[in-house]
Design a protein around this motif. Structure first.
Motif, short mmCIF file in Angstrom:
data_model
loop_
_atom_site.label_atom_id
_atom_site.label_comp_id
_atom_site.label_asym_id
_atom_site.label_seq_id
_atom_site.Cartn_x
_atom_site.Cartn_y
_atom_site.Cartn_z
N TYR A 20 36.84 49.11 38.69
CA TYR A 20 36.74 48.28 37.49
C TYR A 20 37.82 48.65 36.48
O TYR A 20 38.43 47.77 35.86
CB TYR A 20 35.37 48.42 36.84
N PRO B 81 42.26 42.11 43.55
CA PRO B 81 41.73 42.16 42.19
C PRO B 81 40.21 42.34 42.19
O PRO B 81 39.52 41.88 43.10
CB PRO B 81 42.09 40.79 41.60
N GLY C 269 41.20 47.61 37.84
CA GLY C 269 41.33 46.16 37.95
C GLY C 269 41.65 45.69 39.36
O GLY C 269 41.86 44.51 39.60
N GLN C 270 41.65 46.62 40.29
CA GLN C 270 41.91 46.28 41.69
C GLN C 270 41.30 47.34 42.58
O GLN C 270 41.06 48.46 42.16
CB GLN C 270 43.40 46.15 41.96
N GLU D 236 36.84 41.72 39.91
CA GLU D 236 36.25 41.05 38.76
C GLU D 236 34.98 41.81 38.38
O GLU D 236 34.14 42.10 39.24
CB GLU D 236 35.90 39.60 39.10
N ILE D 237 34.85 42.14 37.12
CA ILE D 237 33.66 42.84 36.65
C ILE D 237 32.55 41.81 36.47
O ILE D 237 32.71 40.86 35.70
CB ILE D 237 33.94 43.60 35.35
N PRO D 238 31.46 41.96 37.20
CA PRO D 238 30.38 40.97 37.12
C PRO D 238 29.77 40.89 35.72
O PRO D 238 29.73 41.87 34.98
CB PRO D 238 29.33 41.49 38.12
N ARG D 239 29.29 39.71 35.40
CA ARG D 239 28.64 39.50 34.10
C ARG D 239 27.45 40.45 33.95
O ARG D 239 27.19 40.94 32.86
CB ARG D 239 28.17 38.05 34.00
N THR E 6 37.16 42.53 30.73
CA THR E 6 38.37 42.94 31.43
C THR E 6 38.30 44.43 31.79
O THR E 6 37.43 45.15 31.30
CB THR E 6 39.62 42.73 30.55
N SER E 7 39.23 44.86 32.60
CA SER E 7 39.32 46.28 32.94
C SER E 7 39.52 47.13 31.70
O SER E 7 38.91 48.19 31.55
CB SER E 7 40.47 46.52 33.92
#
Length: 75
Positions: free
Chosen positions: A34, A45, A37-38, A47-50, A2-3
């Protein structure tokens, strides 16, 4: 990740946003997105990549970049 997780990682590492960007090979505005969160420009929004979450873990554990020689596999 998460952020809040991302920001906690950066803070725990003692990194500025610029240093975190350098360590992860990304831009400072990406780090800012990141953590927020946006996206700043349109509020979508983020999304933080894996791959970034895994890179954060690798940096935390002070792992070197992967090298096929480490595994004994000829490349």
């Amino acid at each position: 990740m998460t952020s809040d997780d991302f920001k906690a990682w950066r803070t725990m590492m003692g990194y500025s946003q610029a240093k975190a960007a350098e360590e992860l090979g990304i831009s400072k505005p990406t780090v800012e997105n990141y953590e927020r969160g946006q996206r700043r420009e349109d509020g979508r929004p983020v999304e933080i990549p894996r791959s970034i979450a895994l890179a954060c873990s690798a940096v935390y554990h002070r792992l070197d970049p992967w090298d096929a020689r480490m595994s004994g596999v000829d490349g």
